[in-house]
Design an enzyme around this catalytic site. Structure first.
Site, PDB file in Angstrom:
ATOM      1  N   ASN A  45      38.874  39.429  42.746  1.00 37.90           N
ATOM      2  CA  ASN A  45      38.780  39.408  41.279  1.00 37.90           C
ATOM      3  C   ASN A  45      39.814  38.443  40.709  1.00 37.90           C
ATOM      4  OD1 ASN A  45      40.634  41.412  42.176  1.00 37.90           O
ATOM      5  ND2 ASN A  45      40.487  42.549  40.279  1.00 37.90           N
ATOM      6  N   ILE A  46      39.404  37.783  39.645  1.00 36.57           N
ATOM      7  CA  ILE A  46      40.227  36.745  38.999  1.00 36.57           C
ATOM      8  C   ILE A  46      40.253  37.042  37.506  1.00 36.57           C
ATOM      9  CG2 ILE A  46      40.509  34.267  38.629  1.00 36.57           C
ATOM     10  CD1 ILE A  46      38.615  33.892  41.131  1.00 36.57           C
ATOM     11  N   GLU A  58      33.003  40.747  43.554  1.00 31.07           N
ATOM     12  CA  GLU A  58      31.617  40.626  44.031  1.00 31.07           C
ATOM     13  C   GLU A  58      30.966  39.353  43.499  1.00 31.07           C
ATOM     14  OE1 GLU A  58      33.151  43.146  42.600  1.00 31.07           O
ATOM     15  OE2 GLU A  58      32.163  45.055  42.959  1.00 31.07           O
TER      16      GLU A  58
HETATM   17  N1  THU Z   1      36.619  44.720  39.353  1.00 32.45           N
HETATM   18  C1  THU Z   1      36.020  44.091  40.405  1.00 32.45           C
HETATM   19  O1  THU Z   1      36.465  43.022  40.844  1.00 32.45           O
HETATM   20  N2  THU Z   1      34.940  44.669  40.963  1.00 32.45           N
HETATM   21  C2  THU Z   1      34.430  45.881  40.601  1.00 32.45           C
HETATM   22  O2  THU Z   1      33.436  46.320  41.170  1.00 32.45           O
HETATM   23  C3  THU Z   1      35.074  46.655  39.533  1.00 32.45           C
HETATM   24  C4  THU Z   1      36.130  45.952  38.769  1.00 32.45           C
HETATM   25  C5  THU Z   1      37.829  44.120  38.777  1.00 32.45           C
HETATM   26  C6  THU Z   1      37.692  43.506  37.427  1.00 32.45           C
HETATM   27  C7  THU Z   1      39.122  43.576  36.925  1.00 32.45           C
HETATM   28  O3  THU Z   1      39.841  42.454  37.408  1.00 32.45           O
HETATM   29  C8  THU Z   1      39.700  44.808  37.586  1.00 32.45           C
HETATM   30  O4  THU Z   1      38.822  45.114  38.666  1.00 32.45           O
HETATM   31  C9  THU Z   1      39.807  46.000  36.662  1.00 32.45           C
HETATM   32  O5  THU Z   1      38.614  46.255  36.017  1.00 32.45           O
END
Ligand code: THU
Length: 141
Positions: A45-46, A58
């Site tokens: 996640n970024i 994802e």
């Molecule tokens: N996030 C993801 O990368 N994937 C998920 O399935 C749920 C949420 C990330 C987005 C954000 O950077 C952090 O988790 C908190 O919501």
């Protein structure tokens, strides 16, 4: 998929949490996407100071694959939890990521939500996104 294949995908997703850019949530998610051609595309996640441009792990993995010409997939492993925490969360893909999966994946696509290589849950796409709106609604043969 064999158990060994699942564990290998989870290991890659766990590693990717080290690359998460999460100065706002401090919630690190890693993903490892297995393409039909057996290549694995990883993602983290970024986040962004403006919040909405934040990209989930994802979608990072999917967009890396599609941007390299790969559009058929078998499975994705997802691992998420608070930065630095030893025990991970039950991290289930958000609705936007489910819709992105729906664009490229068949009903046989497998989603592995993992806390570790030994503690994980396996779902199919219809289980996590029933009655989906997808390409077949718009693209006629
Ligand atoms: N996030 C993801 O990368 N994937 C998920 O399935 C749920 C949420 C990330 C987005 C954000 O950077 C952090 O988790 C908190 O919501």
């Amino acid at each position: 998929m064999t158990t060994e294949e699942i564990k290998s995908l989870i290991e890659k997703a766990l590693d990717m949490r080290n690359f998460s850019y999460t100065p706002y949530s401090h919630y690190n998610v890693g993903a490892a996407l297995l393409a039909a051609n057996d290549v694995v595309f990883t993602g983290c996640n970024i986040e962004n100071a403006s919040f909405t441009p934040t990209n989930c792990a994802e979608r990072t993995a999917f967009f890396k694959a599609v941007s390299e010409g790969v559009k058929e997939f078998k499975a994705i492993a997802i691992c998420g939890g608070a930065e630095g925490a030893e025990v991970l969360d039950d991290c289930s893909p958000c609705g936007v990521c489910r819709q992105v999966m729906s664009e490229f994946c068949t009903d046989e696509f497998i989603i592995i939500c993992a806390k570790s290589v030994d503690d994980y849950k396996v779902y199919t796409l219809p289980e996590i996104l029933p009655d989906r709106f997808g390409p077949s609604n718009l693209i006629r043969a």
